[in-house]
Design a protein around this motif. Structure first.
Motif, short mmCIF file in Angstrom:
data_model
loop_
_atom_site.label_atom_id
_atom_site.label_comp_id
_atom_site.label_asym_id
_atom_site.label_seq_id
_atom_site.Cartn_x
_atom_site.Cartn_y
_atom_site.Cartn_z
N PRO A 162 0.81 -1.22 0.00
CA PRO A 162 0.00 0.00 0.00
C PRO A 162 0.85 1.28 0.00
N THR A 163 1.92 1.27 0.80
CA THR A 163 2.82 2.43 0.82
C THR A 163 3.55 2.58 -0.50
N TYR A 164 4.00 1.47 -1.06
CA TYR A 164 4.71 1.50 -2.33
C TYR A 164 3.86 2.13 -3.43
N TRP A 165 2.62 1.66 -3.57
CA TRP A 165 1.76 2.16 -4.65
C TRP A 165 1.42 3.64 -4.46
N GLN A 166 1.25 4.06 -3.24
CA GLN A 166 0.97 5.48 -3.01
C GLN A 166 2.18 6.36 -3.28
N GLU A 167 3.34 5.93 -2.80
CA GLU A 167 4.54 6.76 -2.91
C GLU A 167 5.12 6.78 -4.32
N VAL A 168 5.10 5.65 -5.00
CA VAL A 168 5.73 5.55 -6.32
C VAL A 168 4.78 5.98 -7.44
N HIS A 169 3.50 5.58 -7.33
CA HIS A 169 2.56 5.84 -8.42
C HIS A 169 1.46 6.83 -8.06
N GLY A 170 1.43 7.28 -6.80
CA GLY A 170 0.50 8.32 -6.42
C GLY A 170 -0.96 7.94 -6.47
N VAL A 171 -1.29 6.66 -6.28
CA VAL A 171 -2.69 6.24 -6.33
C VAL A 171 -3.39 6.58 -5.03
N LEU A 172 -4.71 6.54 -5.04
CA LEU A 172 -5.49 6.79 -3.83
C LEU A 172 -5.27 5.65 -2.82
N PRO A 173 -5.45 5.95 -1.52
CA PRO A 173 -5.27 4.90 -0.51
C PRO A 173 -6.14 3.67 -0.75
N THR A 174 -7.39 3.87 -1.19
CA THR A 174 -8.26 2.71 -1.45
C THR A 174 -7.74 1.88 -2.62
N THR A 175 -7.22 2.55 -3.63
CA THR A 175 -6.65 1.83 -4.77
C THR A 175 -5.40 1.07 -4.35
N SER A 223 11.86 -0.82 -13.39
CA SER A 223 10.84 -0.07 -14.13
C SER A 223 10.00 0.79 -13.19
N ARG A 224 9.48 1.90 -13.74
CA ARG A 224 8.53 2.74 -12.99
C ARG A 224 7.18 2.79 -13.72
N ASN A 225 7.01 1.90 -14.66
CA ASN A 225 5.74 1.81 -15.39
C ASN A 225 4.72 1.06 -14.55
N PHE A 226 3.51 1.62 -14.46
CA PHE A 226 2.49 1.04 -13.59
C PHE A 226 2.18 -0.41 -13.97
N SER A 227 1.95 -0.67 -15.25
CA SER A 227 1.57 -2.01 -15.69
C SER A 227 2.70 -3.01 -15.46
N THR A 228 3.94 -2.58 -15.70
CA THR A 228 5.09 -3.45 -15.48
C THR A 228 5.25 -3.78 -14.01
N ASN A 229 5.07 -2.79 -13.16
CA ASN A 229 5.17 -3.02 -11.72
C ASN A 229 4.04 -3.92 -11.21
N LEU A 230 2.86 -3.75 -11.80
CA LEU A 230 1.75 -4.63 -11.41
C LEU A 230 2.04 -6.07 -11.81
N LEU A 231 2.63 -6.25 -12.99
CA LEU A 231 3.04 -7.59 -13.41
C LEU A 231 4.07 -8.16 -12.44
N GLY A 232 5.01 -7.32 -12.02
CA GLY A 232 5.99 -7.78 -11.05
C GLY A 232 5.35 -8.22 -9.75
N GLU A 233 4.34 -7.47 -9.28
CA GLU A 233 3.62 -7.85 -8.06
C GLU A 233 2.95 -9.21 -8.23
N VAL A 234 2.28 -9.41 -9.37
CA VAL A 234 1.60 -10.68 -9.61
C VAL A 234 2.60 -11.83 -9.67
N MET A 235 3.75 -11.61 -10.30
CA MET A 235 4.78 -12.65 -10.36
C MET A 235 5.30 -13.00 -8.97
N LEU A 236 5.44 -11.99 -8.13
CA LEU A 236 5.85 -12.25 -6.75
C LEU A 236 4.80 -13.08 -6.01
N ALA A 237 3.53 -12.75 -6.21
CA ALA A 237 2.45 -13.49 -5.55
C ALA A 237 2.44 -14.95 -6.00
N VAL A 238 2.57 -15.18 -7.31
CA VAL A 238 2.56 -16.54 -7.84
C VAL A 238 3.80 -17.31 -7.35
#
Length: 297
Positions: free
Chosen positions: A102-115, A164-179
């Protein structure tokens, strides 16, 4: 939870969550069954009689005489510490990242806390689903090869976030970590009865307890990068998981080359013939061996 928290407030949210946890606990208490050995002991049989009869029903793994004995036996086997190292990175990493994302997504990509909370939930829920469902894949590939592949996926996912600092690439990285983490934790507990058959309970306790401690150790390591490098540090910190993934591949190699157990040797499930027994007063819901219960923890 982030959306419920925003809509209903913290008190109602935590009450709902507590109700869910209590309901799951009650349901488990109702439907869960002990292995043959414990059921027979409850019927008044001696330890020797219960063990002999449980072996006739197909049970292969039995508890030590005391918790201290089981822990002592497990601690004297190097494989226990190898599995603890693996679990420290995988399950401990999941605990750490569930709070860090949650902290990572807010600090790096500036998303809302709920997102940010929803993206973190994607990681933790994905981890849980993969851990529960990756058993057939582990069986097909072999436990150690599947574990090595999962650690490779963790390393690759970490690098995607670091580089990478690309949102989609980082999301893919998160999913790969989860798997990768989900598959790894499944495989690790499948290895416990194979690598430490003389003290399965003690080994499971050490691996689970000390491994989960990684969740408390790894988070400050990630925070250190953020403290030293600012916003960039939130991404750079994932190099910790890249390094640990590579280290744990070496641990898997050691288990494959140095362990006395055969890679293809598995704890066999009792056949259908073994389910047909005369003592129908025992609970047939416990027909799985204790060893299989351990693998699914």
């Amino acid at each position: 939870l982030p959306h419920i928290l925003e809509a209903l407030g913290p008190t109602v949210t935590y009450f709902c969550w507590a109700s869910f946890v209590v309901s799951a606990f009650v349901l488990y208490a109702i439907i869960a069954k002990n292995s043959w050995y414990f059921q027979l002991r409850d019927r008044g049989l001696s330890k020797e009689e219960a063990r002999s009869k449980a072996e006739d029903y197909g049970q292969e793994i039995f508890p030590a005489d005391s918790a201290f004995e089981g822990l002592s036996k497990a601690a004297s086997v190097w494989q226990t510490w190898a599995l603890t190292c693996l679990y420290f990175t995988t399950f401990g990493g999941m605990v750490s990242l569930t709070g860090w994302f949650p902290t990572y997504w807010q600090e790096v990509h500036g998303v809302l806390p709920t997102t940010a909370g929803s993206l973190a939930a994607l990681f933790s829920i994905g981890f849980g689903l993969v851990r529960a469902l990756s058993g057939p894949v582990t069986n097909r590939l072999g436990t150690l090869p599947a574990l090595a592949l999962a650690l490779s996926m963790m390393a690759a996912g970490s690098l995607l976030i670091v580089l990478s600092r690309n949102f989609s690439t980082n999301l893919l990285g998160e999913v790969m970590l989860a798997v990768g983490m989900g598959t790894s934790t499944n495989a690790i507990f499948k290895l416990v009865p194979r690598e430490v058959p003389q003290a399965v309970g003690g080994a499971a306790g050490l691996v689970g307890g000390l491994g989960a401690f990684g969740g408390f150790v790894l988070t400050p390591c990630l925070a250190l990068f953020a403290h030293m490098s600012g916003k960039e540090g939130y991404s750079q910190g994932f190099v910790v998981f890249f390094g640990l993934s590579i280290l744990n591949m070496a641990v898997v190699w050691a288990l494959r080359c140095l362990s006395s157990q055969d890679e293809d040797e598995e704890i066999a499930e009792p056949s259908e013939m073994e389910y047909s027994f005369a003592d129908s007063h025992l609970d047939q819901g416990s027909h799985r061996q204790l060893g299989v219960h351990v693998q699914l923890v």
